[in-house]
Design a protein around this motif. Structure first.
Motif, PDB file in Angstrom:
ATOM      1  N   ILE A  10      39.329  27.528  27.824  1.00 54.73           N
ATOM      2  CA  ILE A  10      38.361  26.425  27.906  1.00 54.73           C
ATOM      3  C   ILE A  10      38.649  25.418  26.811  1.00 54.73           C
ATOM      4  O   ILE A  10      38.612  24.199  27.044  1.00 54.73           O
ATOM      5  CB  ILE A  10      36.918  26.949  27.827  1.00 54.73           C
ATOM      6  CG1 ILE A  10      36.561  27.678  29.120  1.00 54.73           C
ATOM      7  CG2 ILE A  10      35.936  25.817  27.566  1.00 54.73           C
ATOM      8  CD1 ILE A  10      35.220  28.377  29.091  1.00 54.73           C
ATOM      9  N   GLY A  11      38.947  25.902  25.605  1.00 51.99           N
ATOM     10  CA  GLY A  11      39.277  25.001  24.499  1.00 51.99           C
ATOM     11  C   GLY A  11      40.509  24.166  24.788  1.00 51.99           C
ATOM     12  O   GLY A  11      40.542  22.962  24.509  1.00 51.99           O
ATOM     13  N   GLU A  21      33.097  36.870  44.601  1.00 50.74           N
ATOM     14  CA  GLU A  21      33.235  38.136  43.879  1.00 50.74           C
ATOM     15  C   GLU A  21      34.536  38.187  43.094  1.00 50.74           C
ATOM     16  O   GLU A  21      34.570  38.641  41.951  1.00 50.74           O
ATOM     17  CB  GLU A  21      33.184  39.328  44.840  1.00 50.74           C
ATOM     18  CG  GLU A  21      31.905  39.446  45.619  1.00 50.74           C
ATOM     19  CD  GLU A  21      32.006  38.812  46.993  1.00 50.74           C
ATOM     20  OE1 GLU A  21      32.952  38.045  47.270  1.00 50.74           O
ATOM     21  OE2 GLU A  21      31.116  39.065  47.810  1.00 50.74           O
ATOM     22  N   ALA A  22      35.631  37.726  43.710  1.00 46.67           N
ATOM     23  CA  ALA A  22      36.928  37.729  43.043  1.00 46.67           C
ATOM     24  C   ALA A  22      36.926  36.780  41.841  1.00 46.67           C
ATOM     25  O   ALA A  22      37.468  37.100  40.783  1.00 46.67           O
ATOM     26  CB  ALA A  22      38.028  37.339  44.025  1.00 46.67           C
ATOM     27  N   VAL A  23      36.296  35.629  42.009  1.00 47.02           N
ATOM     28  CA  VAL A  23      36.236  34.660  40.909  1.00 47.02           C
ATOM     29  C   VAL A  23      35.393  35.219  39.769  1.00 47.02           C
ATOM     30  O   VAL A  23      35.767  35.125  38.596  1.00 47.02           O
ATOM     31  CB  VAL A  23      35.685  33.308  41.407  1.00 47.02           C
ATOM     32  CG1 VAL A  23      35.428  32.363  40.245  1.00 47.02           C
ATOM     33  CG2 VAL A  23      36.658  32.687  42.395  1.00 47.02           C
ATOM     34  N   PHE A  43      37.369  37.831  37.916  1.00 52.79           N
ATOM     35  CA  PHE A  43      38.407  37.217  37.080  1.00 52.79           C
ATOM     36  C   PHE A  43      37.800  36.608  35.820  1.00 52.79           C
ATOM     37  O   PHE A  43      38.325  36.788  34.721  1.00 52.79           O
ATOM     38  CB  PHE A  43      39.163  36.150  37.869  1.00 52.79           C
ATOM     39  CG  PHE A  43      40.230  35.473  37.067  1.00 52.79           C
ATOM     40  CD1 PHE A  43      41.431  36.104  36.809  1.00 52.79           C
ATOM     41  CD2 PHE A  43      40.023  34.207  36.546  1.00 52.79           C
ATOM     42  CE1 PHE A  43      42.411  35.486  36.055  1.00 52.79           C
ATOM     43  CE2 PHE A  43      40.992  33.576  35.790  1.00 52.79           C
ATOM     44  CZ  PHE A  43      42.195  34.224  35.543  1.00 52.79           C
ATOM     45  N   VAL A  44      36.694  35.901  35.969  1.00 57.47           N
ATOM     46  CA  VAL A  44      36.026  35.297  34.809  1.00 57.47           C
ATOM     47  C   VAL A  44      35.567  36.393  33.849  1.00 57.47           C
ATOM     48  O   VAL A  44      35.699  36.260  32.631  1.00 57.47           O
ATOM     49  CB  VAL A  44      34.852  34.401  35.253  1.00 57.47           C
ATOM     50  CG1 VAL A  44      33.996  33.990  34.068  1.00 57.47           C
ATOM     51  CG2 VAL A  44      35.376  33.172  35.971  1.00 57.47           C
ATOM     52  N   SER A 100      38.664  39.763  27.614  1.00 51.98           N
ATOM     53  CA  SER A 100      39.918  39.759  26.853  1.00 51.98           C
ATOM     54  C   SER A 100      39.928  38.688  25.765  1.00 51.98           C
ATOM     55  O   SER A 100      40.795  38.687  24.901  1.00 51.98           O
ATOM     56  CB  SER A 100      41.106  39.527  27.793  1.00 51.98           C
ATOM     57  OG  SER A 100      41.114  38.190  28.267  1.00 51.98           O
ATOM     58  N   GLY A 101      38.979  37.750  25.828  1.00 52.94           N
ATOM     59  CA  GLY A 101      38.941  36.676  24.834  1.00 52.94           C
ATOM     60  C   GLY A 101      39.729  35.450  25.245  1.00 52.94           C
ATOM     61  O   GLY A 101      39.727  34.452  24.529  1.00 52.94           O
ATOM     62  N   ASP A 102      40.395  35.514  26.367  1.00 56.79           N
ATOM     63  CA  ASP A 102      41.208  34.381  26.813  1.00 56.79           C
ATOM     64  C   ASP A 102      40.374  33.238  27.388  1.00 56.79           C
ATOM     65  O   ASP A 102      40.823  32.093  27.405  1.00 56.79           O
ATOM     66  CB  ASP A 102      42.222  34.825  27.861  1.00 56.79           C
ATOM     67  CG  ASP A 102      43.355  35.629  27.263  1.00 56.79           C
ATOM     68  OD1 ASP A 102      43.566  35.526  26.033  1.00 56.79           O
ATOM     69  OD2 ASP A 102      44.026  36.362  28.015  1.00 56.79           O
TER      70      ASP A 102
END
Length: 84
Positions: free
Chosen positions: A61-62, A42-44, A47-48, A54-56
Motif C-alpha cells: 500500500i505504501g 472469498e479468494a480476494v 489473499f488480503v 505476512s506484513g506485505d
C-alpha cells in the motif's frame, strides 16, 4: 429531531444495501468467469488476509501511494498556470 435521525438511518441502510448488492453481483459474476479474470470475493479476502498476516500488505500500500504521489505532484509544479 427524530425525522433527521430517521433520514440518517435510511441513508445508512441504503449505503449498506448498495454494498451488499455489489458484493452479491461480484460473487455471482465470479461463478461464470475464469478465476484469473474475476476472482471471487472469498479468494480476494483470503489473499488480503495472507498479505496482511505476512506484513506485505502495508508495504505494498505504501509503494502504491508513493507511486500515486510521484505521478500527480510533479505536474502541479511543472504546469502551475494550467486551468481546466
Amino acid at each position: 429531531m427524530p425525522l433527521r435521525a430517521g433520514r440518517r438511518l435510511m441513508a445508512l441502510l441504503a449505503r449498506l444495501a448498495s454494498a451488499l448488492i455489489l458484493l452479491a453481483c461480484w460473487w455471482l459474476a465470479s461463478r461464470f468467469v475464469d478465476p484469473r479474470t474475476l476472482p471471487s470475493p472469498e479468494a480476494v479476502a483470503a489473499f488480503v488476509g495472507r498479505e496482511a498476516a505476512s506484513g506485505d500488505l502495508l508495504r505494498n500500500i505504501g509503494i502504491t501511494l508513493w507511486r500515486v504521489v510521484a505521478s500527480f505532484v510533479p505536474p502541479l509544479f511543472l504546469l502551475p498556470n494550467l486551468r481546466c
